[in-house]
Scaffold this motif. Sequence first.
Motif, PDB file in Angstrom:
ATOM      1  N   GLY A 261       9.647 -13.292  -9.014  1.00  0.00           N
ATOM      2  CA  GLY A 261      10.377 -13.054  -7.784  1.00  0.00           C
ATOM      3  C   GLY A 261      10.083 -11.739  -7.079  1.00  0.00           C
ATOM      4  O   GLY A 261      10.641 -11.468  -6.028  1.00  0.00           O
ATOM      5  N   ARG A 262       9.186 -10.938  -7.639  1.00  0.00           N
ATOM      6  CA  ARG A 262       8.855  -9.644  -7.043  1.00  0.00           C
ATOM      7  C   ARG A 262       7.436  -9.675  -6.505  1.00  0.00           C
ATOM      8  O   ARG A 262       6.535 -10.217  -7.138  1.00  0.00           O
ATOM      9  N   PRO A 263       7.204  -9.054  -5.343  1.00  0.00           N
ATOM     10  CA  PRO A 263       5.852  -9.015  -4.789  1.00  0.00           C
ATOM     11  C   PRO A 263       4.896  -8.236  -5.688  1.00  0.00           C
ATOM     12  O   PRO A 263       5.251  -7.177  -6.216  1.00  0.00           O
ATOM     13  N   VAL A 264       3.707  -8.787  -5.865  1.00  0.00           N
ATOM     14  CA  VAL A 264       2.675  -8.184  -6.707  1.00  0.00           C
ATOM     15  C   VAL A 264       1.350  -8.288  -5.968  1.00  0.00           C
ATOM     16  O   VAL A 264       1.051  -9.313  -5.351  1.00  0.00           O
ATOM     17  N   LEU A 265       0.561  -7.239  -6.050  1.00  0.00           N
ATOM     18  CA  LEU A 265      -0.770  -7.233  -5.448  1.00  0.00           C
ATOM     19  C   LEU A 265      -1.734  -7.841  -6.456  1.00  0.00           C
ATOM     20  O   LEU A 265      -2.094  -7.221  -7.455  1.00  0.00           O
ATOM     21  N   SER A 266      -2.151  -9.069  -6.194  1.00  0.00           N
ATOM     22  CA  SER A 266      -2.922  -9.822  -7.183  1.00  0.00           C
ATOM     23  C   SER A 266      -4.346  -9.310  -7.370  1.00  0.00           C
ATOM     24  O   SER A 266      -4.966  -9.599  -8.390  1.00  0.00           O
ATOM     25  N   CYS A 267      -4.857  -8.524  -6.428  1.00  0.00           N
ATOM     26  CA  CYS A 267      -6.233  -8.032  -6.574  1.00  0.00           C
ATOM     27  C   CYS A 267      -6.353  -6.931  -7.621  1.00  0.00           C
ATOM     28  O   CYS A 267      -7.454  -6.645  -8.081  1.00  0.00           O
TER      29      CYS A 267
ATOM     30  N   THR B  92      -3.982  -6.772 -10.347  1.00  0.00           N
ATOM     31  CA  THR B  92      -3.133  -7.151 -11.482  1.00  0.00           C
ATOM     32  C   THR B  92      -3.918  -8.034 -12.440  1.00  0.00           C
ATOM     33  O   THR B  92      -4.284  -9.163 -12.088  1.00  0.00           O
ATOM     34  N   PRO B  93      -4.193  -7.535 -13.651  1.00  0.00           N
ATOM     35  CA  PRO B  93      -4.935  -8.355 -14.616  1.00  0.00           C
ATOM     36  C   PRO B  93      -4.083  -9.523 -15.117  1.00  0.00           C
ATOM     37  O   PRO B  93      -2.874  -9.388 -15.306  1.00  0.00           O
ATOM     38  N   VAL B  94      -4.727 -10.650 -15.334  1.00  0.00           N
ATOM     39  CA  VAL B  94      -4.002 -11.837 -15.760  1.00  0.00           C
ATOM     40  C   VAL B  94      -3.319 -11.648 -17.111  1.00  0.00           C
ATOM     41  O   VAL B  94      -2.309 -12.287 -17.380  1.00  0.00           O
TER      42      VAL B  94
ATOM     43  N   CYS C  38      -8.761  -5.659   0.663  1.00  0.00           N
ATOM     44  CA  CYS C  38      -9.395  -4.386   0.328  1.00  0.00           C
ATOM     45  C   CYS C  38      -9.871  -4.325  -1.122  1.00  0.00           C
ATOM     46  O   CYS C  38     -10.752  -3.555  -1.452  1.00  0.00           O
ATOM     47  N   GLY C  39      -9.266  -5.112  -1.993  1.00  0.00           N
ATOM     48  CA  GLY C  39      -9.611  -5.066  -3.409  1.00  0.00           C
ATOM     49  C   GLY C  39      -9.056  -3.858  -4.132  1.00  0.00           C
ATOM     50  O   GLY C  39      -9.350  -3.638  -5.304  1.00  0.00           O
ATOM     51  N   LEU C  40      -8.241  -3.074  -3.437  1.00  0.00           N
ATOM     52  CA  LEU C  40      -7.695  -1.833  -4.005  1.00  0.00           C
ATOM     53  C   LEU C  40      -6.171  -1.812  -4.029  1.00  0.00           C
ATOM     54  O   LEU C  40      -5.576  -0.790  -4.345  1.00  0.00           O
TER      55      LEU C  40
ATOM     56  N   THR D 254      -9.418  -9.919 -15.911  1.00  0.00           N
ATOM     57  CA  THR D 254      -9.722 -10.481 -14.598  1.00  0.00           C
ATOM     58  C   THR D 254      -8.510 -10.346 -13.692  1.00  0.00           C
ATOM     59  O   THR D 254      -7.397 -10.706 -14.080  1.00  0.00           O
ATOM     60  N   PRO D 255      -8.698  -9.840 -12.475  1.00  0.00           N
ATOM     61  CA  PRO D 255      -7.569  -9.782 -11.538  1.00  0.00           C
ATOM     62  C   PRO D 255      -7.055 -11.178 -11.205  1.00  0.00           C
ATOM     63  O   PRO D 255      -7.836 -12.126 -11.052  1.00  0.00           O
ATOM     64  N   LEU D 256      -5.758 -11.294 -11.094  1.00  0.00           N
ATOM     65  CA  LEU D 256      -5.126 -12.572 -10.791  1.00  0.00           C
ATOM     66  C   LEU D 256      -5.716 -13.222  -9.544  1.00  0.00           C
ATOM     67  O   LEU D 256      -5.912 -14.437  -9.504  1.00  0.00           O
ATOM     68  N   LEU D 257      -6.025 -12.439  -8.526  1.00  0.00           N
ATOM     69  CA  LEU D 257      -6.569 -12.985  -7.287  1.00  0.00           C
ATOM     70  C   LEU D 257      -7.781 -13.872  -7.543  1.00  0.00           C
ATOM     71  O   LEU D 257      -7.897 -14.968  -6.988  1.00  0.00           O
TER      72      LEU D 257
END
Length: 161
Positions: free
Chosen positions: A52-58, A60-62, A38-40, A19-22
Motif C-alpha cells: 500500500g505504500r509507493p515504491v520506486l521499482s527501478c 528496489t531489488p526483488v 531515470c533509473g535512479l 534485479t530491480p523490480l522494474l
Amino acid sequence: MLRLTVNGRDHDLDVDPDTPLLYVLRDDLALNGAKYGCGLGQCGACTVAVEGRPVLSCVTPVSVLVGRPILTLEGLGTPERPGPIQRAFVAEQAAQCGYCIPGMIVRAHALLVRNPDPSDAEIRRSLNLNLCRCGTHIRILAAVHRAARETRGAAAEGDRS
C-alpha cells in the motif's frame, strides 16, 4: 527461485535477487505500466505500491519484496473496466504525453487508500516525487480530487446497502 505477489497473483521467478523490480515487472511479467525514466529513483515514472505504500521499482531489488503484495497500474483496472482513479485521470484529461501518469496514478491511489479526502497540499506533497515535464499538474490535482469524491461516494452507497 523467488515468489512475488503482483496484483494478487503469485509468480515464481528465476531471477537474480538483486534485479530491480522494474525489470522483473516489464521483462518477466509483461506488466509495462511502470515506466523506466531515470533509473535512479528520482522521477517516479516507475512507481508501484508495496503493502500500500509507493515504491520506486527501478531501485528496489526483488529480494526485499518476497511475501509483500505489489500493486501496479494494471492491478487498478483494465482498459475495459478502469478503476476510479484511472477514470478520473481520463475525465480530467490529466495526461499529455502520459509517460509519468502510471506512476502518478499508483501514487495517488496509495494516498487515497490512506486518506480518502486529501487537501491540495496533501496531494501535492504525495505526488511531489513524480515529475511531469508536460505541466499537467493542475489537471492531475483535479483528477485526484475527482477520484476521491467518486471513491467516497461509492463507499457511502455501500454503507446504505
